[in-house]
Design a protein around this motif. Structure first.
Motif, PDB file in Angstrom:
ATOM      1  N   ALA A  76       0.834  -1.211   0.000  1.00 19.55           N
ATOM      2  CA  ALA A  76       0.000   0.000   0.000  1.00 19.55           C
ATOM      3  C   ALA A  76       0.864   1.254   0.000  1.00 19.55           C
ATOM      4  N   GLU A  77       1.906   1.260   0.827  1.00 20.26           N
ATOM      5  CA  GLU A  77       2.774   2.442   0.931  1.00 20.26           C
ATOM      6  C   GLU A  77       3.636   2.630  -0.312  1.00 20.26           C
ATOM      7  N   GLU A  78       3.974   1.536  -0.993  1.00 19.41           N
ATOM      8  CA  GLU A  78       4.801   1.617  -2.203  1.00 19.41           C
ATOM      9  C   GLU A  78       3.966   1.947  -3.447  1.00 19.41           C
ATOM     10  N   GLY A  79       2.644   1.836  -3.327  1.00 19.08           N
ATOM     11  CA  GLY A  79       1.788   2.153  -4.458  1.00 19.08           C
ATOM     12  C   GLY A  79       1.630   1.024  -5.456  1.00 19.08           C
ATOM     13  N   CYS A  80       1.708  -0.218  -4.995  1.00 24.31           N
ATOM     14  CA  CYS A  80       1.504  -1.358  -5.899  1.00 24.31           C
ATOM     15  C   CYS A  80       0.058  -1.433  -6.365  1.00 24.31           C
ATOM     16  N   PHE A  81      -0.828  -0.762  -5.639  1.00 22.08           N
ATOM     17  CA  PHE A  81      -2.211  -0.596  -6.097  1.00 22.08           C
ATOM     18  C   PHE A  81      -2.629   0.842  -5.794  1.00 22.08           C
ATOM     19  N   TYR A  82      -3.484   1.362  -6.667  1.00 20.82           N
ATOM     20  CA  TYR A  82      -3.865   2.777  -6.584  1.00 20.82           C
ATOM     21  C   TYR A  82      -5.302   2.893  -6.089  1.00 20.82           C
ATOM     22  N   ILE A  83      -5.505   3.660  -5.022  1.00 18.82           N
ATOM     23  CA  ILE A  83      -6.833   3.877  -4.436  1.00 18.82           C
ATOM     24  C   ILE A  83      -7.421   5.162  -5.024  1.00 18.82           C
ATOM     25  N   HIS A  84      -8.601   5.058  -5.634  1.00 20.29           N
ATOM     26  CA  HIS A  84      -9.213   6.201  -6.330  1.00 20.29           C
ATOM     27  C   HIS A  84     -10.140   7.013  -5.419  1.00 20.29           C
ATOM     28  N   ASP A  85      -9.755   7.271  -4.205  1.00 23.35           N
ATOM     29  CA  ASP A  85     -10.609   8.051  -3.295  1.00 23.35           C
ATOM     30  C   ASP A  85      -9.725   8.762  -2.267  1.00 23.35           C
ATOM     31  N   LYS A  86      -9.716  10.087  -2.316  1.00 24.30           N
ATOM     32  CA  LYS A  86      -8.849  10.865  -1.438  1.00 24.30           C
ATOM     33  C   LYS A  86      -9.220  10.705   0.035  1.00 24.30           C
ATOM     34  N   ASN A  87     -10.527  10.609   0.326  1.00 25.98           N
ATOM     35  CA  ASN A  87     -10.946  10.446   1.718  1.00 25.98           C
ATOM     36  C   ASN A  87     -10.489   9.106   2.278  1.00 25.98           C
ATOM     37  N   VAL A  88     -10.552   8.074   1.450  1.00 30.67           N
ATOM     38  CA  VAL A  88     -10.103   6.750   1.884  1.00 30.67           C
ATOM     39  C   VAL A  88      -8.591   6.764   2.107  1.00 30.67           C
ATOM     40  N   ILE A  89      -7.869   7.403   1.209  1.00 29.99           N
ATOM     41  CA  ILE A  89      -6.410   7.526   1.359  1.00 29.99           C
ATOM     42  C   ILE A  89      -6.075   8.204   2.681  1.00 29.99           C
ATOM     43  N   LYS A  90      -6.822   9.240   3.000  1.00 32.56           N
ATOM     44  CA  LYS A  90      -6.591   9.967   4.250  1.00 32.56           C
ATOM     45  C   LYS A  90      -6.957   9.107   5.457  1.00 32.56           C
ATOM     46  N   ALA A  91      -8.101   8.413   5.376  1.00 33.65           N
ATOM     47  CA  ALA A  91      -8.555   7.585   6.491  1.00 33.65           C
ATOM     48  C   ALA A  91      -7.596   6.437   6.775  1.00 33.65           C
ATOM     49  N   LEU A  92      -6.903   5.964   5.735  1.00 31.05           N
ATOM     50  CA  LEU A  92      -5.959   4.849   5.890  1.00 31.05           C
ATOM     51  C   LEU A  92      -4.534   5.341   6.155  1.00 31.05           C
ATOM     52  N   TYR A  93      -4.378   6.651   6.393  1.00 26.33           N
ATOM     53  CA  TYR A  93      -3.084   7.251   6.738  1.00 26.33           C
ATOM     54  C   TYR A  93      -2.031   7.003   5.643  1.00 26.33           C
ATOM     55  N   LEU A  94      -2.440   7.255   4.385  1.00 28.35           N
ATOM     56  CA  LEU A  94      -1.518   7.067   3.262  1.00 28.35           C
ATOM     57  C   LEU A  94      -1.248   8.373   2.510  1.00 28.35           C
ATOM     58  N   GLU A  95      -1.676   9.482   3.066  1.00 27.23           N
ATOM     59  CA  GLU A  95      -1.525  10.774   2.374  1.00 27.23           C
ATOM     60  C   GLU A  95      -0.071  11.087   2.034  1.00 27.23           C
ATOM     61  N   ASP A  96       0.822  10.902   2.981  1.00 31.41           N
ATOM     62  CA  ASP A  96       2.237  11.211   2.738  1.00 31.41           C
ATOM     63  C   ASP A  96       2.813  10.297   1.656  1.00 31.41           C
ATOM     64  N   ASN A  97       2.413   9.040   1.660  1.00 30.50           N
ATOM     65  CA  ASN A  97       2.915   8.092   0.655  1.00 30.50           C
ATOM     66  C   ASN A  97       2.453   8.454  -0.752  1.00 30.50           C
ATOM     67  N   TYR A  98       1.246   8.976  -0.867  1.00 28.19           N
ATOM     68  CA  TYR A  98       0.687   9.281  -2.186  1.00 28.19           C
ATOM     69  C   TYR A  98       1.317  10.517  -2.836  1.00 28.19           C
ATOM     70  N   LYS A  99       2.201  11.178  -2.112  1.00 29.17           N
ATOM     71  CA  LYS A  99       2.959  12.270  -2.736  1.00 29.17           C
ATOM     72  C   LYS A  99       3.945  11.726  -3.761  1.00 29.17           C
TER      73      LYS A  99
END
Length: 230
Positions: A130-153
């Motif tokens: 998840a942190e390396e981006g092997c799959f892409y989540i198409h929802d910003k709120n979900v990314i935030k809720a799963l604490y992946l915001e910094d990784n998605y930079k």
């Protein structure tokens, strides 16, 4: 007969200082009482002031904690809400959701609807993916809720990876330099496959050399070796 009269006057005069002394004592005592009352009033005012200052300081300390909690309390995602997830891994990949459910992605670019509950388990079971981006989540709120915001930079989507060869040299440099290691491998495989399939977009030798330098690999050589081995 004159002496008794003189003694009587002397006794009367002797009583006058005693009366004045008692009056002065009473006045001093009253002043002391008044002074004590004023001191007690000042003490009460000071204690009230200190109590007010302490309450204000405690309120200042508590405020940031409340704001931090409110930031995430506004995210309302239902467990059965479906989220689009795209594989950015070049090859097959199987992820594990709730109750060890298998969620297979057969190849790069496959997009599947995944429930938020399953996605939560996936990000716990495969945190590094998840942190390396092997799959892409198409929802910003979900990314935030799963604490992946910094990784998605440092994570890009499928379209960016597929079209990277068409970008300017500076754009290619900026993207690849900031990619996670997993996504850099994906870019390498996409370019190598493009060369093998004779895709005309990968005919620009200068861009292939640039990407090779950024990835620290000779992608043209690797592509030729795979062609020869087949």
């Amino acid at each position: 007969m004159a002496r008794p009269a003189g003694n009587k006057n002397a006794d009367a005069n002797a009583e006058v200082p005693q009366i004045q002394g008692d009056t002065k004592v009473d006045s001093t005592q009253e002043e002391n009482k008044q002074l004590k009352r004023e001191i007690n009033d000042l003490k009460a005012m000071f204690q009230q002031l200190m109590s007010t200052v302490q309450s204000q300081n405690e309120a200042k300390v508590v405020t940031p904690i409340i704001e931090e909690e409110d930031e995430y309390s506004t995210i309302d995602i239902q467990p059965n809400q479906l989220i689009k997830v795209t594989s950015l891994f070049y090859g097959g990949m199987v992820l594990r959701g709730s109750n060890n459910k298998r969620i297979p992605f057969e190849k790069f670019g496959v997009t599947l609807p995944v429930s938020y509950e399953d996605l939560n388990y996936i990000c716990s079971n495969h945190r590094k993916l998840a942190e390396e981006g092997c799959f892409y989540i198409h929802d910003k709120n979900v990314i935030k809720a799963l604490y992946l915001e910094d990784n998605y930079k440092n994570i890009v989507n499928k379209q960016t990876i597929e079209s990277i060869i068409t970008l300017s040299d500076q754009q290619i440099t900026d993207i690849i330099t900031n990619l996670t290691p997993a996504l850099r491998f994906t870019v390498e495989d996409i370019v190598i496959q493009g060369i093998i399939s004779n895709d005309r977009r990968y005919g620009d030798r200068n861009k292939i050399d640039l990407i090779s330098r950024l990835c620290d690999k000779n992608l043209s050589k690797i592509a030729q070796e795979r062609i020869d081995n087949n």
